[in-house]
Design a protein around this motif. Structure first.
Motif, PDB file in Angstrom:
ATOM      1  N   SER A  24      88.833  49.543 -23.704  1.00  0.00           N
ATOM      2  CA  SER A  24      89.678  48.397 -23.405  1.00  0.00           C
ATOM      3  C   SER A  24      88.755  47.208 -23.164  1.00  0.00           C
ATOM      4  O   SER A  24      87.698  47.354 -22.587  1.00  0.00           O
ATOM      5  CB  SER A  24      90.491  48.675 -22.152  1.00  0.00           C
ATOM      6  N   ARG A  25      89.199  46.104 -23.594  1.00  0.00           N
ATOM      7  CA  ARG A  25      88.407  44.914 -23.355  1.00  0.00           C
ATOM      8  C   ARG A  25      88.488  44.488 -21.894  1.00  0.00           C
ATOM      9  O   ARG A  25      87.850  43.522 -21.507  1.00  0.00           O
ATOM     10  CB  ARG A  25      88.903  43.778 -24.229  1.00  0.00           C
ATOM     11  N   TYR A  26      89.249  45.205 -21.119  1.00  0.00           N
ATOM     12  CA  TYR A  26      89.537  44.706 -19.785  1.00  0.00           C
ATOM     13  C   TYR A  26      88.948  45.536 -18.665  1.00  0.00           C
ATOM     14  O   TYR A  26      89.175  45.275 -17.510  1.00  0.00           O
ATOM     15  CB  TYR A  26      91.057  44.601 -19.589  1.00  0.00           C
ATOM     16  N   TYR A  27      88.143  46.536 -18.993  1.00  0.00           N
ATOM     17  CA  TYR A  27      87.583  47.392 -17.968  1.00  0.00           C
ATOM     18  C   TYR A  27      86.149  47.016 -17.666  1.00  0.00           C
ATOM     19  O   TYR A  27      85.391  46.653 -18.548  1.00  0.00           O
ATOM     20  CB  TYR A  27      87.643  48.850 -18.388  1.00  0.00           C
ATOM     21  N   GLU A  28      85.773  47.162 -16.402  1.00  0.00           N
ATOM     22  CA  GLU A  28      84.408  46.861 -15.990  1.00  0.00           C
ATOM     23  C   GLU A  28      83.482  47.991 -16.418  1.00  0.00           C
ATOM     24  O   GLU A  28      83.906  49.066 -16.805  1.00  0.00           O
ATOM     25  CB  GLU A  28      84.327  46.660 -14.488  1.00  0.00           C
ATOM     26  N   GLN A  29      82.201  47.710 -16.330  1.00  0.00           N
ATOM     27  CA  GLN A  29      81.194  48.689 -16.675  1.00  0.00           C
ATOM     28  C   GLN A  29      80.497  49.194 -15.425  1.00  0.00           C
ATOM     29  O   GLN A  29      80.392  48.487 -14.420  1.00  0.00           O
ATOM     30  CB  GLN A  29      80.115  48.044 -17.547  1.00  0.00           C
ATOM     31  N   ASP A  54      79.346  48.188 -32.352  1.00  0.00           N
ATOM     32  CA  ASP A  54      78.641  46.933 -32.597  1.00  0.00           C
ATOM     33  C   ASP A  54      77.166  47.135 -32.272  1.00  0.00           C
ATOM     34  O   ASP A  54      76.824  47.386 -31.126  1.00  0.00           O
ATOM     35  CB  ASP A  54      79.232  45.825 -31.739  1.00  0.00           C
ATOM     36  N   TYR A  98      76.921  49.142 -28.535  1.00  0.00           N
ATOM     37  CA  TYR A  98      77.868  49.901 -27.753  1.00  0.00           C
ATOM     38  C   TYR A  98      78.661  50.855 -28.627  1.00  0.00           C
ATOM     39  O   TYR A  98      78.876  50.613 -29.813  1.00  0.00           O
ATOM     40  CB  TYR A  98      78.747  49.022 -26.868  1.00  0.00           C
ATOM     41  N   PHE A 150      79.335  45.968 -10.149  1.00  0.00           N
ATOM     42  CA  PHE A 150      80.518  45.183 -10.482  1.00  0.00           C
ATOM     43  C   PHE A 150      81.130  44.535  -9.245  1.00  0.00           C
ATOM     44  O   PHE A 150      81.226  45.161  -8.188  1.00  0.00           O
ATOM     45  CB  PHE A 150      81.533  46.120 -11.139  1.00  0.00           C
ATOM     46  N   ARG A 194      83.429  39.009 -21.919  1.00  0.00           N
ATOM     47  CA  ARG A 194      83.803  39.888 -23.025  1.00  0.00           C
ATOM     48  C   ARG A 194      84.642  39.057 -23.970  1.00  0.00           C
ATOM     49  O   ARG A 194      85.409  38.232 -23.552  1.00  0.00           O
ATOM     50  CB  ARG A 194      84.616  41.070 -22.526  1.00  0.00           C
ATOM     51  N   TYR A 247      71.709  48.183 -22.816  1.00  0.00           N
ATOM     52  CA  TYR A 247      71.251  46.821 -22.563  1.00  0.00           C
ATOM     53  C   TYR A 247      69.738  46.813 -22.380  1.00  0.00           C
ATOM     54  O   TYR A 247      69.133  47.807 -21.983  1.00  0.00           O
ATOM     55  CB  TYR A 247      71.848  46.275 -21.258  1.00  0.00           C
ATOM     56  N   ARG A 261      88.114  37.795 -23.782  1.00  0.00           N
ATOM     57  CA  ARG A 261      89.011  38.818 -23.258  1.00  0.00           C
ATOM     58  C   ARG A 261      89.015  38.810 -21.733  1.00  0.00           C
ATOM     59  O   ARG A 261      90.056  38.922 -21.109  1.00  0.00           O
ATOM     60  CB  ARG A 261      88.583  40.199 -23.739  1.00  0.00           C
ATOM     61  N   SER A 262      87.826  38.726 -21.161  1.00  0.00           N
ATOM     62  CA  SER A 262      87.745  38.747 -19.702  1.00  0.00           C
ATOM     63  C   SER A 262      86.378  38.227 -19.272  1.00  0.00           C
ATOM     64  O   SER A 262      85.450  38.148 -20.073  1.00  0.00           O
ATOM     65  CB  SER A 262      87.965  40.155 -19.154  1.00  0.00           C
ATOM     66  N   PHE A 291      68.979  49.396 -19.601  1.00  0.00           N
ATOM     67  CA  PHE A 291      70.120  49.924 -18.855  1.00  0.00           C
ATOM     68  C   PHE A 291      71.122  50.552 -19.809  1.00  0.00           C
ATOM     69  O   PHE A 291      71.377  50.047 -20.900  1.00  0.00           O
ATOM     70  CB  PHE A 291      70.846  48.810 -18.089  1.00  0.00           C
ATOM     71  N   TYR A 341      78.881  40.243 -11.578  1.00  0.00           N
ATOM     72  CA  TYR A 341      78.084  41.363 -11.093  1.00  0.00           C
ATOM     73  C   TYR A 341      77.077  40.847 -10.078  1.00  0.00           C
ATOM     74  O   TYR A 341      76.642  39.703 -10.135  1.00  0.00           O
ATOM     75  CB  TYR A 341      77.295  42.022 -12.230  1.00  0.00           C
ATOM     76  N   PRO A 385      72.881  46.209 -12.088  1.00  0.00           N
ATOM     77  CA  PRO A 385      74.022  45.378 -11.676  1.00  0.00           C
ATOM     78  C   PRO A 385      75.167  46.233 -11.142  1.00  0.00           C
ATOM     79  O   PRO A 385      75.438  47.317 -11.654  1.00  0.00           O
ATOM     80  CB  PRO A 385      74.428  44.676 -12.971  1.00  0.00           C
ATOM     81  N   PHE A 393      77.258  51.677 -23.361  1.00  0.00           N
ATOM     82  CA  PHE A 393      76.545  50.462 -23.726  1.00  0.00           C
ATOM     83  C   PHE A 393      75.061  50.634 -23.418  1.00  0.00           C
ATOM     84  O   PHE A 393      74.697  51.205 -22.392  1.00  0.00           O
ATOM     85  CB  PHE A 393      77.060  49.271 -22.919  1.00  0.00           C
ATOM     86  N   LEU A 433      83.499  38.747 -16.131  1.00  0.00           N
ATOM     87  CA  LEU A 433      83.125  39.669 -15.066  1.00  0.00           C
ATOM     88  C   LEU A 433      81.962  39.098 -14.265  1.00  0.00           C
ATOM     89  O   LEU A 433      81.085  38.439 -14.811  1.00  0.00           O
ATOM     90  CB  LEU A 433      82.709  41.018 -15.653  1.00  0.00           C
ATOM     91  N   MET A 491      86.610  41.265 -12.050  1.00  0.00           N
ATOM     92  CA  MET A 491      86.976  41.018 -13.430  1.00  0.00           C
ATOM     93  C   MET A 491      88.160  40.072 -13.441  1.00  0.00           C
ATOM     94  O   MET A 491      89.138  40.279 -12.722  1.00  0.00           O
ATOM     95  CB  MET A 491      87.345  42.311 -14.146  1.00  0.00           C
ATOM     96  N   LEU A 519      72.944  42.756 -24.599  1.00  0.00           N
ATOM     97  CA  LEU A 519      73.608  43.939 -25.127  1.00  0.00           C
ATOM     98  C   LEU A 519      72.947  44.337 -26.436  1.00  0.00           C
ATOM     99  O   LEU A 519      72.827  43.526 -27.358  1.00  0.00           O
ATOM    100  CB  LEU A 519      75.085  43.651 -25.348  1.00  0.00           C
ATOM    101  N   PHE A 566      76.833  50.662 -14.362  1.00  0.00           N
ATOM    102  CA  PHE A 566      75.466  50.707 -14.869  1.00  0.00           C
ATOM    103  C   PHE A 566      74.688  51.885 -14.301  1.00  0.00           C
ATOM    104  O   PHE A 566      74.864  52.261 -13.135  1.00  0.00           O
ATOM    105  CB  PHE A 566      74.722  49.418 -14.507  1.00  0.00           C
ATOM    106  N   GLY A 567      73.813  52.430 -15.124  1.00  0.00           N
ATOM    107  CA  GLY A 567      72.834  53.391 -14.647  1.00  0.00           C
ATOM    108  C   GLY A 567      71.679  52.678 -13.965  1.00  0.00           C
ATOM    109  O   GLY A 567      71.621  51.443 -13.956  1.00  0.00           O
TER     110      GLY A 567
END
Lengths: 115, 107
Positions: A99-104, A56, A48, B45, B92, A35, B31-32, A91, B36, B43, A33, B34, B48, A45, A106-107
């Motif tokens: 997955s729509r369910y995983y955290e990100q 998108d 990604y 995490f 999300r 940002y 979806r979820s 960023f 931060y 940021p 992603f 989150l 979630m 955003l 960041f750099g």
């Protein structure tokens, strides 16, 4: 793991110049992603990728912005020509899977100043 | 139009106080959600949340989601100066971020 790596950490350039920001995601992460963060607009955003394919890009502000991901370990965000209003912290973040369910993760960000 | 709204925008408390940060949202294809924490850099995490009513907890921080009323709260108990940061909420499907709550904890 080194985490998400971004370069440069700071960039100062003159209006009209081309700027290229670089990102190396965490190894094994499938999603990447880009940002932009400003005081006025917060964290936005831009685009990604999943498995190196842009999914998108509706957040890309205009045609001056372009992003590529030629392989799983590298991505670039290019601004050409740059304008003062592009000044922001950019960023890159990566995520373990599409997955729509995983955290990100960041750099550290690239602070861009366009004069 | 999809949006994420956080409140309050800023908060100043004394060490030891308990704070509650709010995040309300209106997004399609949720979806979820989150949370931060952002100090002077990127940021990091925290939580979630995908299901209503299930509290997530990590030390002095906890969070819960209400998908019917479309909001989440982040609680911090016994605050410390190290909790001073901007707390961001993101939703999300498309990672919409709120503008954040700036928390300052004074000794």
């Amino acid at each position: 793991d080194a985490g998400v790596i971004q370069s440069p950490r700071h960039e100062v350039t003159e209006m009209g110049q081309e700027v290229t920001l670089r990102c190396k995601p965490i190894s094994g992460h499938n999603s990447l992603f880009w940002y932009r963060q400003t005081m006025m607009r917060g964290l936005e955003l831009l685009i990604y990728f999943n498995n190196n394919v842009p999914i998108d890009d509706s957040g890309m502000p205009e045609d001056r912005f372009s992003a590529k991901m030629p392989n799983a370990s590298f991505s670039t965000l290019k601004i050409q020509p740059s304008e003062p209003r592009d000044s922001a912290v950019y960023f890159c973040a990566s995520s373990p899977a599409d997955s729509r369910y995983y955290e990100q993760y960041f750099g550290p960000g690239t602070r861009l100043t366009v004069t | 139009e999809d949006k994420v709204v956080q409140s309050p925008l800023s908060l100043v408390v004394h060490e030891g106080d308990t704070v509650t940060l709010n995040c309300s949202y209106e997004v399609t294809n949720f979806r979820s959600l989150l949370w931060y924490k952002q100090e002077k850099k990127a940021p990091t995490f925290l939580f979630m949340l995908t299901s209503s009513g299930i509290e997530k907890k990590s030390g002095r921080l906890s969070s819960i989601l209400d998908k019917k009323e479309l909001f989440s709260i982040l609680n911090i108990t016994a605050t410390q100066t190290g909790d001073s940061a901007v707390y961001l909420c993101a939703v999300r499907n498309q990672f919409y971020f709120g503008t954040g709550t700036s928390l300052t904890v004074i000794p």
